[in-house]
Design an enzyme around this catalytic site. Structure first.
Site, short mmCIF file in Angstrom:
data_model
loop_
_atom_site.label_atom_id
_atom_site.label_comp_id
_atom_site.label_asym_id
_atom_site.label_seq_id
_atom_site.Cartn_x
_atom_site.Cartn_y
_atom_site.Cartn_z
N SER A 81 0.82 -1.21 0.00
CA SER A 81 0.00 0.00 0.00
C SER A 81 0.85 1.26 0.00
CB SER A 81 -0.94 -0.01 1.21
OG SER A 81 -0.21 -0.11 2.42
N THR A 84 7.19 1.18 0.59
CA THR A 84 8.53 1.59 0.14
C THR A 84 8.59 3.11 -0.02
OG1 THR A 84 8.69 -0.52 -1.04
CG2 THR A 84 10.32 1.18 -1.59
N HIS A 144 3.97 -3.95 9.71
CA HIS A 144 2.70 -4.24 9.04
C HIS A 144 1.61 -4.63 10.03
CE1 HIS A 144 3.99 -3.79 4.97
NE2 HIS A 144 4.64 -4.92 4.85
N ARG A 166 -3.99 2.63 1.17
CA ARG A 166 -4.23 2.64 -0.27
C ARG A 166 -5.59 2.02 -0.54
NH1 ARG A 166 -0.20 -0.31 -4.70
NH2 ARG A 166 -0.83 0.91 -6.53
N SER A 174 -1.89 -5.35 -6.33
CA SER A 174 -0.46 -5.27 -6.05
C SER A 174 -0.01 -6.46 -5.20
CB SER A 174 -0.14 -3.95 -5.34
OG SER A 174 1.25 -3.78 -5.20
N ARG A 300 6.27 -2.10 -9.27
CA ARG A 300 5.55 -2.56 -10.45
C ARG A 300 5.07 -1.38 -11.26
NH1 ARG A 300 0.54 -4.44 -12.28
NH2 ARG A 300 -0.49 -3.55 -10.47
N LYS A 301 3.94 -0.79 -10.88
CA LYS A 301 3.42 0.37 -11.61
C LYS A 301 3.23 1.59 -10.72
CE LYS A 301 0.95 -2.11 -15.28
NZ LYS A 301 -0.37 -2.32 -15.94
N GLY A 302 2.79 1.38 -9.49
CA GLY A 302 2.58 2.49 -8.57
C GLY A 302 1.49 3.45 -9.01
#
Length: 337
Positions: A81, A84, A144, A166, A174, A300-302
């Protein structure tokens, strides 16, 4: 200020994950409800959320041994979510006096998960007890686990907690992609439909998702100086505004001179998805979280709204109805496109 990086890692091998457990953890698992896991053979229902065996062992150690200091900063998320990203911007904000945004910044050569370690993965994993004497102040760590499962010292102390949420649609997609990268061959492929059904039933790492959200959301409403609740979609829409909000909460507000000098934009650019994704350490490095995982799999895509390329209208309706029911009366909502 020294850069703290830890190398202890939890293996992503499913069989190993249920081996080498302490006696008390092994005995506990035998009493817990369990379901088929998506990265390990089983997930167990522990203290109101689903977890892998070695995660439970580490969380038990965190709860017993971690003593929060008033100056600590805890970054909390459910997996996939924006963890990073949150680590990167928080690290850059807090350490900007020691590490100016320039060509030799630590984020350009180290993955954010190395600079801001997880309590339950890096620090207390595999029966480790970390030595915090080498950590600079403020200590910046991540987790987490739901708010209810945080050590009592975190709740009682003056430390700050930042939670990044998110929208559940993109979070699921994701997670599914990421688990597919980590899943051992012995467990076979992970069908989208199977993973989605488990997600909707709440059987996902650190889920149910809605309980995780509400735990931090309610605390942020009751204790505004203790817990900051951020939305991934709002950060994507106006990163600079959210960076300033985060810096203020952390006790490291940007000065007028810093803002005029473009520091907010510089940190935003340094920590952007594309900048981080394109770095050598993130394209070719390994072990930022798990010993045998590729750092590139963290990127990946974000994007916001990519879920529409994966979920059918029926699936989207099911998840919409669940979230509407679970979040009813909370005033918590998300932009999904």
């Amino acid at each position: 200020m020294a850069i703290t990086k830890l190398n202890q890692s939890q293996s992503s091998n499913g069989a190993q994950n249920e081996q080498q457990l302490s006696k008390d953890c092994d005995e506990l698992l035998s009493t817990l409800p369990k379901e088929r896991g998506q990265r390990t053979p089983n997930l167990y229902f522990y203290q109101g959320f689903w977890c892998q065996p070695k995660e439970i062992q580490a969380i038990m150690s965190v709860q017993r041994n971690f003593i929060a200091q008033d100056s600590d900063i805890i970054l909390a998320t459910i997996p996939k979510s924006g963890t990073t990203w949150l680590k990167a911007i928080s690290y850059a904000i807090v350490n900007r006096y020691n590490f100016p945004v320039q060509n030799d910044h630590p984020l350009l050569s180290s993955n954010p998960h190395e600079l801001v370690p997880f309590l339950e993965y890096k620090l207390y994993a595999d029966n480790n007890i970390p030595d915090f004497s080498t950590f600079p102040s403020p200590r910046l760590v991540a987790t987490h686990v739901p708010f209810s499962a945080l050590p009592e010292s975190v709740k009682r102390s003056g430390c700050r907690v930042v939670y990044l949420a998110r929208n559940p649609f993109d979070t699921f997609v994701s997670i599914w992609h990421y688990l597919g990268k980590l899943r051992p061959e012995s467990l076979g492929p992970l069908p989208l439909e199977e993973a989605f059904d488990a997600y909707c039933r709440g059987v996902i790492g650190y889920g149910p998702y809605w309980d995780h959200l509400l735990g931090y959301w309610n605390e942020s409403l009751e204790k505004t100086g203790k817990v900051l609740f951020l939305r991934y979609e709002e950060m994507k829409q106006d990163a600079n505004a959210q960076l300033k909000r985060l810096a203020e909460f952390l006790g490291f507000p940007f000065s007028i001179e810093e803002e005029k000098g473009g520091l907010v934009e510089n940190i935003s650019n340094l920590c952007s998805f594309q900048t981080l994704k394109d770095l050598v350490v993130n394209k070719h490095g390994k072990g930022a979280i798990f010993a045998d995982s590729e750092n590139k799999d963290l990127f990946r895509k974000g994007k916001v709204g990519d879920w529409i390329n994966y979920l059918t209208p029926v699936m989207a309706e099911r998840l919409t109805n669940i979230m509407n029911e679970k979040l009813s009366g909370s005033n918590l909502s998300f932009s999904v496109l």
